[in-house]
Motif scaffolding. Structure first.
Motif, PDB file in Angstrom:
ATOM      1  N   LEU A  67     -21.306 -50.825 -29.973  1.00  0.00           N
ATOM      2  CA  LEU A  67     -21.456 -50.280 -31.348  1.00  0.00           C
ATOM      3  C   LEU A  67     -22.499 -49.102 -30.881  1.00  0.00           C
ATOM      4  CD1 LEU A  67     -21.924 -53.730 -33.390  1.00  0.00           C
ATOM      5  CD2 LEU A  67     -20.096 -52.005 -33.736  1.00  0.00           C
ATOM      6  N   ALA A  97     -14.835 -56.376 -34.075  1.00  0.00           N
ATOM      7  CA  ALA A  97     -15.516 -57.174 -33.363  1.00  0.00           C
ATOM      8  C   ALA A  97     -14.292 -58.681 -33.720  1.00  0.00           C
ATOM      9  CB  ALA A  97     -16.528 -57.914 -33.615  1.00  0.00           C
ATOM     10  N   GLY A 138     -17.945 -58.977 -23.359  1.00  0.00           N
ATOM     11  CA  GLY A 138     -16.709 -57.468 -22.941  1.00  0.00           C
ATOM     12  C   GLY A 138     -17.018 -57.736 -24.356  1.00  0.00           C
TER      13      GLY A 138
HETATM   14  C1  LIG Z   1     -19.268 -61.393 -32.171  1.00  0.00           C
HETATM   15  C2  LIG Z   1     -19.894 -59.892 -32.928  1.00  0.00           C
HETATM   16  C3  LIG Z   1     -19.377 -58.441 -32.429  1.00  0.00           C
HETATM   17  C4  LIG Z   1     -21.241 -59.186 -30.687  1.00  0.00           C
HETATM   18  O1  LIG Z   1     -20.368 -59.074 -29.855  1.00  0.00           O
HETATM   19  P1  LIG Z   1     -20.561 -58.933 -27.918  1.00  0.00           P
HETATM   20  O2  LIG Z   1     -19.478 -58.896 -27.492  1.00  0.00           O
HETATM   21  O3  LIG Z   1     -20.825 -60.427 -28.506  1.00  0.00           O
HETATM   22  O4  LIG Z   1     -22.444 -58.705 -27.804  1.00  0.00           O
HETATM   23  C5  LIG Z   1     -20.104 -57.830 -33.006  1.00  0.00           C
HETATM   24  N1  LIG Z   1     -20.301 -57.504 -34.252  1.00  0.00           N
HETATM   25  C6  LIG Z   1     -19.842 -58.913 -35.068  1.00  0.00           C
HETATM   26  C7  LIG Z   1     -18.925 -58.915 -36.573  1.00  0.00           C
HETATM   27  C8  LIG Z   1     -19.407 -59.736 -34.623  1.00  0.00           C
HETATM   28  O5  LIG Z   1     -19.021 -61.419 -34.504  1.00  0.00           O
END
Ligand SMILES: *Cc1c(COP(=O)(O)O)cnc(C)c1O
Length: 374
Positions: free
Chosen positions: A75, A169, A203
């Motif tokens: 992000l 995600a 990842g």
């Molecule tokens: C899990 C998650 C993230 C972050 O992802 P990571 O791989 O854990 O850094 C970002 N946004 C949402 C909505 C998530 O659920």
């Protein structure tokens, strides 16, 4: 709805969490490890990473993706690669904290737009009123893998010259109008964290059709240089061959995992009393990935009663997502989002994973159907 069968009784249940990480057969993971031991190539755009990127893109039906160390840095890179630093970013208050924190971490200002109660995604009808001369992008979330109003967001972005970044995600494997949900927007970011539907331990990936943005991500994730040619400021966001090995050994099982979750979702649908809790509505053109089973209770007290009763049975749903992100204590100014603040108090995700037994689903449904409001 059909009445859940009465409690079987007897043996104490082993702990049931909201999710249980899927692990591929160890032997198949070890086959990939042997390749790493043979090549002694552990990271830096290695052969397994390339194979993983290519096979995962083919599974999703997209041209390419870039595998990175985690979703959060994905992000952050997306904001930088899209050239929106310093601006206001319109975003949703109903998500995991990484959506907001990545905006703040990059020095941008989050502007929260409230959510739709039916999908829990950002309410696209309210975005236009939040656009100012400083707005540079919209960062929306396909929360729980449900699609945002991608058409309306795209048309607003086009009209006002904004970039669209989707925090996808939760969206791996979900499809909208026949295309992967990750195929929408200027950039989509997915997480492959161990708690997600599809994972590589840690990842994530960045997906974009914009060649300039893709090129910037490619450089930025690897310190901004190619050989001795330092082209731009970068960071280390590389994923390793070991992460690729996990992804490659999991990928052959993703469809069967999604099918198992679909079956379990069907059991919840069958047993849960629709008067007690609200389940989210699905768009007719949407093919879900069954990553989560969120339910919205009538009151916070009802939710707390259910959690306490289930906890006594060694069953642990999770309050996802709580609290509403516009209330984070380190934000500079408070922006009221009444719908998100209200729903965040009343929503939880029920256990959903491969191997969850039907009798446990029945048990959970019975507790919810019988829970009092006081
Ligand atoms: C899990 C998650 C993230 C972050 O992802 P990571 O791989 O854990 O850094 C970002 N946004 C949402 C909505 C998530 O659920």
């Amino acid at each position: 709805m059909s009445k859940p069968p009465s409690e079987a009784g007897g043996s104490a249940l082993e702990r049931v969490n909201v999710t249980k990480t899927f692990l591929p057969p160890l032997g198949e993971f070890v086959e990939y490890l042997k390749k790493i031991w043979d090549s002694v190539w552990l990271t830096n755009q290695g052969p397994l990473l390339q194979e993983f990127e290519q096979k995962t893109s083919a599974y999703l039906g997209i041209d390419t993706l870039q595998f990175v160390a985690n979703g959060t840095i994905g992000l952050q890179l997306a904001l930088r690669a899209a050239d929106v630093l310093g601006g206001e970013i319109i975003t949703t208050p109903f998500s995991y904290v990484a959506t907001t924190s990545s905006i703040l971490w990059e020095g941008c200002s989050p502007v929260f737009v409230d959510i739709e109660p039916d999908s829990l995604c950002i309410d696209a009808d309210k975005i236009e009123a939040a656009i100012t001369s400083k707005t540079k992008a919209i960062m929306a979330v396909h929360v729980f893998g449900l699609p945002c109003n991608v058409e309306e967001i795209e048309s607003l972005a086009h009209q006002y010259g904004l970039k669209v970044i989707y925090d996808g995600a939760h969206a791996f494997g979900a499809r909208y109008k026949g295309r992967s949900l990750l195929d929408y927007g200027d950039i989509s970011v997915c997480s492959f964290h161990a708690t997600k539907l599809f994972h590589t331990v840690e990842g994530g990936c960045i997906i974009t059709k914009d060649r300039r943005i893709a090129r910037r991500v490619e450089l930025m994730k690897h310190f901004g240089h190619e050989g001795d040619n330092h082209q731009m400021l970068g960071i280390n966001a590389k994923a390793s061959e070991l992460q690729a090995a996990m992804g490659l050994s999991y990928l052959p099982y993703i469809e069967q995992n999604i099918a198992a979750r679909k079956q379990i979702t069907g059991w919840y649908d069958e047993y849960l009393d629709g008067e007690r809790v609200t389940q989210l509505k699905h768009h007719p053109d949407f093919e879900p990935n069954y990553a989560y089973f969120p339910v919205v209770f009538r009151t916070e007290q009802q939710l707390l009663n259910v959690l306490a009763t289930l906890e006594a049975k060694n069953i642990f749903p999770r309050r996802y997502f709580y609290p509403s992100l516009n209330t984070l204590p380190y934000l500079e100014n408070f922006q009221h989002c009444p719908i998100s603040e209200d729903i965040a108090l009343r929503v939880a995700c029920l256990p959903l994973y491969l191997g969850l037994e039907k009798r446990v689903v029945a048990d959970i449904a019975r507790v919810i159907n019988e829970a009092s409001d006081v």
